[in-house]
Design an enzyme around this catalytic site. Sequence first.
Site, PDB file in Angstrom:
ATOM      1  N   HIS A  26       0.840  -1.206   0.000  1.00  0.00           N
ATOM      2  CA  HIS A  26       0.000   0.000   0.000  1.00  0.00           C
ATOM      3  C   HIS A  26       0.877   1.259   0.000  1.00  0.00           C
ATOM      4  CE1 HIS A  26      -3.097  -2.618   2.311  1.00  0.00           C
ATOM      5  NE2 HIS A  26      -3.633  -2.391   1.129  1.00  0.00           N
TER       6      HIS A  26
ATOM      7  N   LYS B 135     -20.253  -4.652   8.802  1.00  0.00           N
ATOM      8  CA  LYS B 135     -19.337  -5.779   8.575  1.00  0.00           C
ATOM      9  C   LYS B 135     -18.318  -5.756   9.701  1.00  0.00           C
ATOM     10  CE  LYS B 135     -19.417  -5.912   3.549  1.00  0.00           C
ATOM     11  NZ  LYS B 135     -18.644  -5.481   2.383  1.00  0.00           N
TER      12      LYS B 135
ATOM     13  N   ARG C 196      -2.265  -6.208  -8.262  1.00  0.00           N
ATOM     14  CA  ARG C 196      -1.177  -7.175  -8.049  1.00  0.00           C
ATOM     15  C   ARG C 196      -1.236  -8.297  -9.067  1.00  0.00           C
ATOM     16  NH1 ARG C 196      -3.053  -7.756  -2.021  1.00  0.00           N
ATOM     17  NH2 ARG C 196      -4.909  -7.322  -3.217  1.00  0.00           N
TER      18      ARG C 196
ATOM     19  N   SER D 168      -2.954  -7.644   3.223  1.00  0.00           N
ATOM     20  CA  SER D 168      -3.162  -7.457   4.662  1.00  0.00           C
ATOM     21  C   SER D 168      -3.445  -8.789   5.339  1.00  0.00           C
ATOM     22  CB  SER D 168      -4.326  -6.500   4.906  1.00  0.00           C
ATOM     23  OG  SER D 168      -4.072  -5.260   4.306  1.00  0.00           O
TER      24      SER D 168
END
Length: 165
Positions: free
Chosen positions: A20, A44, A94, A132
């Site tokens: 990031h 969420k 990516r 992550s």
Amino acid sequence: MANKRIGVYPGSFDPITNGHLDIIKRATKLFDEVIVLVAYNSSKANNRFTVKERVEMINDAIKGLKNVRCEAYEGLTISFAKKNHANFLIRGLRVVSDFDYEWSLAASNEFIDHDIEMVFLMAKKENTFISSSNILELSLMGVDVSKLVPPKVNEYLLNKNKKSK
Ligand code: ADP
């Protein structure tokens, strides 16, 4: 400055990684101002770090950079962008599976607002495997991830590991 080029880089950043950060640094060369946006949805609840923690880690990682700031927002990213006079959304790519996801996200954004331009930056080769969730998993299994995340994130991860023992 008239017609300032403002780009919003939205994501979960749960937590921010060196992948990031690389996108952020490159974006600062393309835009007059970059806003890193922790976009969240409180319904969420499967987040690893709280929004406050994520913002704190990002602020620490970007403290040496001039034209970047971090904000958190619950709601449509496009609404945030409009409120902040930003016409560009920045995303990183990516692997091919990212492209699939980003393609539908871009189409959906275009449906909501024609004026928003999405800008995609390719991940550096060495960052393509960094996500992550991958980072958190490796760290919980005792792998040293300090070369893959900003120092503050490594601190948070080590603390998390201590608590889960
Ligand atoms: P989201 O949940 O919105 O996908 P992420 O925090 O996972 O949020 O990612 C935000 C953006 O950063 C996405 O466009 C993602 O593809 C990109 N990204 C994530 N990891 C990397 C990386 N290692 N290198 C480059 N871009 C990345």
